[in-house]
Design a protein around this motif. Structure first.
Motif, PDB file in Angstrom:
ATOM      1  N   MET A   1      -5.379  -7.490 -21.067  1.00 39.17           N
ATOM      2  CA  MET A   1      -4.678  -6.712 -21.474  1.00 39.17           C
ATOM      3  C   MET A   1      -3.543  -6.347 -20.270  1.00 39.17           C
ATOM      4  SD  MET A   1      -4.800  -2.682 -22.585  1.00 39.17           S
ATOM      5  CE  MET A   1      -5.061  -1.938 -21.064  1.00 39.17           C
ATOM      6  N   TYR A   2      -2.360  -6.579 -20.196  1.00 38.13           N
ATOM      7  CA  TYR A   2      -1.959  -6.119 -19.075  1.00 38.13           C
ATOM      8  C   TYR A   2      -1.698  -4.645 -18.847  1.00 38.13           C
ATOM      9  CZ  TYR A   2      -0.285 -10.846 -17.745  1.00 38.13           C
ATOM     10  OH  TYR A   2       0.028 -11.982 -17.226  1.00 38.13           O
ATOM     11  N   VAL A   3      -2.164  -4.165 -17.662  1.00 40.92           N
ATOM     12  CA  VAL A   3      -2.006  -2.803 -17.422  1.00 40.92           C
ATOM     13  C   VAL A   3      -0.432  -2.488 -16.726  1.00 40.92           C
ATOM     14  CG1 VAL A   3      -2.811  -0.949 -15.989  1.00 40.92           C
ATOM     15  CG2 VAL A   3      -4.114  -2.343 -17.243  1.00 40.92           C
ATOM     16  N   CYS A   4      -0.301  -3.442 -15.643  1.00 39.85           N
ATOM     17  CA  CYS A   4       1.178  -3.336 -14.965  1.00 39.85           C
ATOM     18  C   CYS A   4       2.020  -4.702 -15.166  1.00 39.85           C
ATOM     19  CB  CYS A   4       0.679  -3.276 -13.426  1.00 39.85           C
ATOM     20  SG  CYS A   4       2.260  -3.458 -12.266  1.00 39.85           S
ATOM     21  N   LEU A   5       3.063  -4.383 -15.978  1.00 37.76           N
ATOM     22  CA  LEU A   5       4.137  -5.603 -16.213  1.00 37.76           C
ATOM     23  C   LEU A   5       4.535  -5.938 -14.889  1.00 37.76           C
ATOM     24  CD1 LEU A   5       5.159  -4.700 -19.764  1.00 37.76           C
ATOM     25  CD2 LEU A   5       3.644  -6.223 -19.077  1.00 37.76           C
ATOM     26  N   CYS A   6       4.939  -5.006 -14.136  1.00 39.42           N
ATOM     27  CA  CYS A   6       5.948  -5.015 -12.802  1.00 39.42           C
ATOM     28  C   CYS A   6       5.140  -6.392 -12.015  1.00 39.42           C
ATOM     29  CB  CYS A   6       6.271  -3.952 -12.080  1.00 39.42           C
ATOM     30  SG  CYS A   6       7.230  -2.819 -12.943  1.00 39.42           S
ATOM     31  N   GLN A   7       3.902  -6.171 -11.757  1.00 35.49           N
ATOM     32  CA  GLN A   7       3.191  -7.003 -10.818  1.00 35.49           C
ATOM     33  C   GLN A   7       2.103  -7.899 -11.635  1.00 35.49           C
ATOM     34  OE1 GLN A   7       3.694  -7.173  -7.968  1.00 35.49           O
ATOM     35  NE2 GLN A   7       4.290  -4.954  -6.957  1.00 35.49           N
ATOM     36  N   GLY A   8       2.167  -7.939 -12.889  1.00 33.11           N
ATOM     37  CA  GLY A   8       1.227  -8.693 -13.841  1.00 33.11           C
ATOM     38  C   GLY A   8      -0.137  -8.463 -13.599  1.00 33.11           C
ATOM     39  N   VAL A   9      -0.420  -7.311 -13.430  1.00 32.17           N
ATOM     40  CA  VAL A   9      -2.050  -7.030 -13.163  1.00 32.17           C
ATOM     41  C   VAL A   9      -2.706  -6.723 -14.564  1.00 32.17           C
ATOM     42  CG1 VAL A   9      -3.492  -5.577 -12.188  1.00 32.17           C
ATOM     43  CG2 VAL A   9      -1.304  -6.252 -11.041  1.00 32.17           C
ATOM     44  N   THR A  10      -3.686  -7.239 -14.744  1.00 29.47           N
ATOM     45  CA  THR A  10      -4.543  -6.913 -15.958  1.00 29.47           C
ATOM     46  C   THR A  10      -5.636  -6.050 -15.993  1.00 29.47           C
ATOM     47  OG1 THR A  10      -6.082  -8.916 -15.728  1.00 29.47           O
ATOM     48  CG2 THR A  10      -4.011  -9.237 -17.013  1.00 29.47           C
ATOM     49  N   ASP A  11      -6.165  -5.464 -16.729  1.00 26.29           N
ATOM     50  CA  ASP A  11      -7.263  -4.794 -16.957  1.00 26.29           C
ATOM     51  C   ASP A  11      -8.583  -5.559 -16.224  1.00 26.29           C
ATOM     52  OD1 ASP A  11      -7.450  -5.933 -19.306  1.00 26.29           O
ATOM     53  OD2 ASP A  11      -8.872  -4.345 -20.031  1.00 26.29           O
ATOM     54  N   GLY A  12      -8.451  -6.726 -16.588  1.00 30.27           N
ATOM     55  CA  GLY A  12      -9.718  -7.724 -16.056  1.00 30.27           C
ATOM     56  C   GLY A  12      -9.682  -7.622 -14.467  1.00 30.27           C
TER      57      GLY A  12
ATOM     58  N   ALA B   1      -5.400  -3.606  -3.248  1.00 31.41           N
ATOM     59  CA  ALA B   1      -5.798  -5.041  -3.626  1.00 31.41           C
ATOM     60  C   ALA B   1      -5.084  -5.929  -4.639  1.00 31.41           C
ATOM     61  CB  ALA B   1      -7.346  -4.929  -3.864  1.00 31.41           C
ATOM     62  N   THR B   2      -4.467  -5.083  -5.565  1.00 28.58           N
ATOM     63  CA  THR B   2      -3.912  -5.880  -6.540  1.00 28.58           C
ATOM     64  C   THR B   2      -2.344  -5.834  -6.618  1.00 28.58           C
ATOM     65  OG1 THR B   2      -4.273  -3.914  -8.121  1.00 28.58           O
ATOM     66  CG2 THR B   2      -5.977  -5.388  -7.937  1.00 28.58           C
ATOM     67  N   GLY B   3      -1.888  -4.609  -6.113  1.00 31.56           N
ATOM     68  CA  GLY B   3      -0.542  -4.390  -6.133  1.00 31.56           C
ATOM     69  C   GLY B   3      -0.287  -3.498  -7.416  1.00 31.56           C
ATOM     70  N   VAL B   4      -1.160  -3.098  -8.062  1.00 31.22           N
ATOM     71  CA  VAL B   4      -0.819  -2.202  -9.479  1.00 31.22           C
ATOM     72  C   VAL B   4      -0.345  -1.212  -9.031  1.00 31.22           C
ATOM     73  CG1 VAL B   4      -3.044  -1.138  -9.468  1.00 31.22           C
ATOM     74  CG2 VAL B   4      -1.979  -1.754 -11.686  1.00 31.22           C
ATOM     75  N   ALA B   5       0.891  -0.636  -9.988  1.00 27.95           N
ATOM     76  CA  ALA B   5       1.509   0.340  -9.708  1.00 27.95           C
ATOM     77  C   ALA B   5       2.137   0.717  -8.152  1.00 27.95           C
ATOM     78  CB  ALA B   5       0.549   1.792 -10.004  1.00 27.95           C
ATOM     79  N   THR B   6       2.661  -0.410  -8.034  1.00 23.65           N
ATOM     80  CA  THR B   6       3.311  -0.519  -6.493  1.00 23.65           C
ATOM     81  C   THR B   6       4.881  -0.511  -6.765  1.00 23.65           C
ATOM     82  OG1 THR B   6       2.997  -2.854  -6.059  1.00 23.65           O
ATOM     83  CG2 THR B   6       1.686  -1.234  -5.267  1.00 23.65           C
ATOM     84  N   GLN B   7       5.352  -0.763  -8.051  1.00 21.29           N
ATOM     85  CA  GLN B   7       6.830  -0.823  -8.459  1.00 21.29           C
ATOM     86  C   GLN B   7       7.332   0.408  -9.071  1.00 21.29           C
ATOM     87  OE1 GLN B   7       8.944  -4.566  -9.412  1.00 21.29           O
ATOM     88  NE2 GLN B   7       7.319  -5.661  -8.061  1.00 21.29           N
ATOM     89  N   CYS B   8       7.379   0.312 -10.468  1.00 27.35           N
ATOM     90  CA  CYS B   8       8.055   1.571 -11.100  1.00 27.35           C
ATOM     91  C   CYS B   8       7.121   2.519 -11.249  1.00 27.35           C
ATOM     92  CB  CYS B   8       8.447   0.782 -12.632  1.00 27.35           C
ATOM     93  SG  CYS B   8       7.095   1.069 -13.620  1.00 27.35           S
ATOM     94  N   GLY B   9       5.954   2.318 -11.075  1.00 23.08           N
ATOM     95  CA  GLY B   9       4.731   3.343 -11.202  1.00 23.08           C
ATOM     96  C   GLY B   9       4.375   3.899 -12.664  1.00 23.08           C
ATOM     97  N   LYS B  10       5.131   3.212 -13.608  1.00 21.05           N
ATOM     98  CA  LYS B  10       4.757   3.971 -14.946  1.00 21.05           C
ATOM     99  C   LYS B  10       3.304   3.369 -15.646  1.00 21.05           C
ATOM    100  CE  LYS B  10       9.272   3.578 -17.095  1.00 21.05           C
ATOM    101  NZ  LYS B  10      10.043   2.343 -17.560  1.00 21.05           N
TER     102      LYS B  10
END
Ligand code: FES
Length: 56
Positions: free
Chosen positions: A1-12, A31-40
């Motif tokens: 499942m995608y957690v972060c659409l901006c950076q394409g980061v999955t829960d895996g 490390a993953t870039g998660v939440a580094t754009q819109c932050g939603k």
């Protein structure tokens, strides 16, 4: 499942980052870039980190 659409980061990928040594939300974010754009996704990302850390 995608957690972060901006950076394409999955829960895996978040779990993998933790298994590979990240031990905080901040480290996973760096490390993953998660939440580094819109932050939603920050809330869900933090939750996945918390759950994964409590599992290991
Ligand atoms: Fe993760 Fe936008 S959805 S930064």
């Amino acid at each position: 499942m995608y957690v972060c659409l901006c950076q394409g980061v999955t829960d895996g990928q978040i779990r993998e980052a933790i298994y590979e040594g990240c031990c905080s939300y901040r480290e996973v974010r760096d490390a993953t870039g998660v939440a580094t754009q819109c932050g939603k996704c920050a809330c869900v990302a933090k939750q996945v980190v918390r759950e994964t850390l409590s599992d290991i």
